[in-house]
Design an enzyme around this catalytic site. Structure first.
Site, PDB file in Angstrom:
ATOM      1  N   CYS A  39       0.846  -1.194   0.000  1.00 23.95           N
ATOM      2  CA  CYS A  39       0.000   0.000   0.000  1.00 23.95           C
ATOM      3  C   CYS A  39       0.885   1.250   0.000  1.00 23.95           C
ATOM      4  O   CYS A  39       2.011   1.234   0.496  1.00 23.95           O
ATOM      5  CB  CYS A  39      -0.890  -0.002   1.233  1.00 23.95           C
ATOM      6  SG  CYS A  39      -2.082   1.360   1.280  1.00 23.95           S
ATOM      7  N   ASP A  41       0.437   3.681   1.771  1.00 23.90           N
ATOM      8  CA  ASP A  41       0.434   4.164   3.157  1.00 23.90           C
ATOM      9  C   ASP A  41       1.867   4.410   3.658  1.00 23.90           C
ATOM     10  O   ASP A  41       2.724   3.531   3.557  1.00 23.90           O
ATOM     11  CB  ASP A  41      -0.253   3.104   4.036  1.00 23.90           C
ATOM     12  CG  ASP A  41      -0.563   3.617   5.426  1.00 23.90           C
ATOM     13  OD1 ASP A  41       0.385   4.002   6.139  1.00 23.90           O
ATOM     14  OD2 ASP A  41      -1.749   3.632   5.805  1.00 23.90           O
ATOM     15  N   ARG A  43       3.130   4.451   6.415  1.00 21.98           N
ATOM     16  CA  ARG A  43       3.606   3.649   7.563  1.00 21.98           C
ATOM     17  C   ARG A  43       4.060   2.254   7.168  1.00 21.98           C
ATOM     18  O   ARG A  43       4.597   1.519   8.000  1.00 21.98           O
ATOM     19  CB  ARG A  43       2.479   3.541   8.599  1.00 21.98           C
ATOM     20  CG  ARG A  43       1.983   4.888   9.101  1.00 21.98           C
ATOM     21  CD  ARG A  43       0.660   4.754   9.821  1.00 21.98           C
ATOM     22  NE  ARG A  43      -0.410   4.334   8.904  1.00 21.98           N
ATOM     23  CZ  ARG A  43      -1.674   4.117   9.275  1.00 21.98           C
ATOM     24  NH1 ARG A  43      -2.035   4.266  10.535  1.00 21.98           N
ATOM     25  NH2 ARG A  43      -2.579   3.743   8.379  1.00 21.98           N
ATOM     26  N   HIS A  98      -2.305  -4.331   5.057  1.00 24.41           N
ATOM     27  CA  HIS A  98      -1.876  -3.880   6.397  1.00 24.41           C
ATOM     28  C   HIS A  98      -3.052  -3.416   7.250  1.00 24.41           C
ATOM     29  O   HIS A  98      -4.119  -3.072   6.719  1.00 24.41           O
ATOM     30  CB  HIS A  98      -0.848  -2.736   6.259  1.00 24.41           C
ATOM     31  CG  HIS A  98      -1.434  -1.467   5.733  1.00 24.41           C
ATOM     32  ND1 HIS A  98      -1.817  -0.426   6.543  1.00 24.41           N
ATOM     33  CD2 HIS A  98      -1.727  -1.074   4.466  1.00 24.41           C
ATOM     34  CE1 HIS A  98      -2.304   0.558   5.796  1.00 24.41           C
ATOM     35  NE2 HIS A  98      -2.264   0.199   4.531  1.00 24.41           N
ATOM     36  N   CYS A 101      -5.797   0.127   7.160  1.00 22.29           N
ATOM     37  CA  CYS A 101      -5.637   0.633   5.789  1.00 22.29           C
ATOM     38  C   CYS A 101      -6.782   1.602   5.476  1.00 22.29           C
ATOM     39  O   CYS A 101      -7.958   1.254   5.599  1.00 22.29           O
ATOM     40  CB  CYS A 101      -5.642  -0.541   4.811  1.00 22.29           C
ATOM     41  SG  CYS A 101      -5.411  -0.032   3.085  1.00 22.29           S
TER      42      CYS A 101
HETATM   43 ZN   LIG Z   1      -3.359   0.951   3.011  1.00 22.25          ZN
END
Ligand SMILES: [Zn+2]
Length: 204
Positions: A39, A41, A43, A98, A101
């Site tokens: 992703c 993302d 993190r 994850h 999300c």
């Molecule tokens: Zn995500």
């Protein structure tokens, strides 16, 4: 942005010189062993959570770690997959979902995405993921998001198999597909057992 530039200066000044020979070799060598599809993302940092060095992972990051199924036409994800499989010859492909999300949370909670037309269109690549979760009678809230994150990894692995380069490499036993779910808050991961379709905790 200034922080980023300062970080780059620090890398050039302090990190690069300590590994100059390594980077000199990398300058003319690109032989990653795995394709990591994760992703976008901030993190979820592939190299951090797999403890890999530059040059080891070929990475594709998309919102919700979605992999559009193969179609004729230009698509950056498809091109990257084809290059990783057919040219670089990666032997493993990981699709990594994850916890928490944003994309999966929006889908699981039925968020109003009318103000985000590109996101709304993109998330249709998770229609099969959502259908799996809807069929599983999961309650609302965090449990539903967690179920969707796993169902989405399964659905995106199915999409991945529609890419001709992947289909060919699978028949030739040149590549193995993996499904992971990474938990941000605990630093743990669950791995898909492809035979049972179940996720089991990766031993620390
Ligand atoms: Zn995500």
């Amino acid at each position: 942005m200034n922080e980023m530039a300062q970080g780059f200066q620090r890398f050039s000044r302090e990190v690069f010189p300590t590994q100059a020979a390594f980077f000199k070799k990398l300058a003319t060598t690109h032989q990653p062993t795995a394709l990591f599809i994760g992703c976008s993302d901030a993190r979820v940092v592939p190299e951090l959570i797999t403890q890999t060095d530059p040059g080891e992972l070929f990475v594709i990051r998309t919102a919700g770690n979605l992999v559009p199924p193969y179609t004729q036409g230009s698509d950056g994800v498809a091109a990257s997959i084809e290059y990783a499989i057919s040219v670089l010859g990666v032997t493993d492909v990981i699709v990594c979902g994850h916890s928490a999300c944003g994309a999966m949370t929006a889908l699981a909670s039925g968020s109003d995405l009318t103000g985000l037309p590109a996101v709304a269109t993109w998330l249709h690549h998770a229609d099969a993921s959502k259908a799996r979760t809807d069929a599983g009678e999961h309650p609302a809230g965090a449990e539903r998001v967690a179920a969707l994150v796993k169902d989405n990894v399964l659905a995106q692995l199915a999409n991945l198999r529609t890419h001709p380069s992947v289909a060919k490499a699978l028949v030739q036993h040149k590549v193995t597909l993996h499904g992971w779910v990474y938990d941000i808050g605990t630093g743990s991961a669950e791995l898909l057992d492809t035979e049972s379709g179940q996720f089991t905790a990766l031993a620390a």
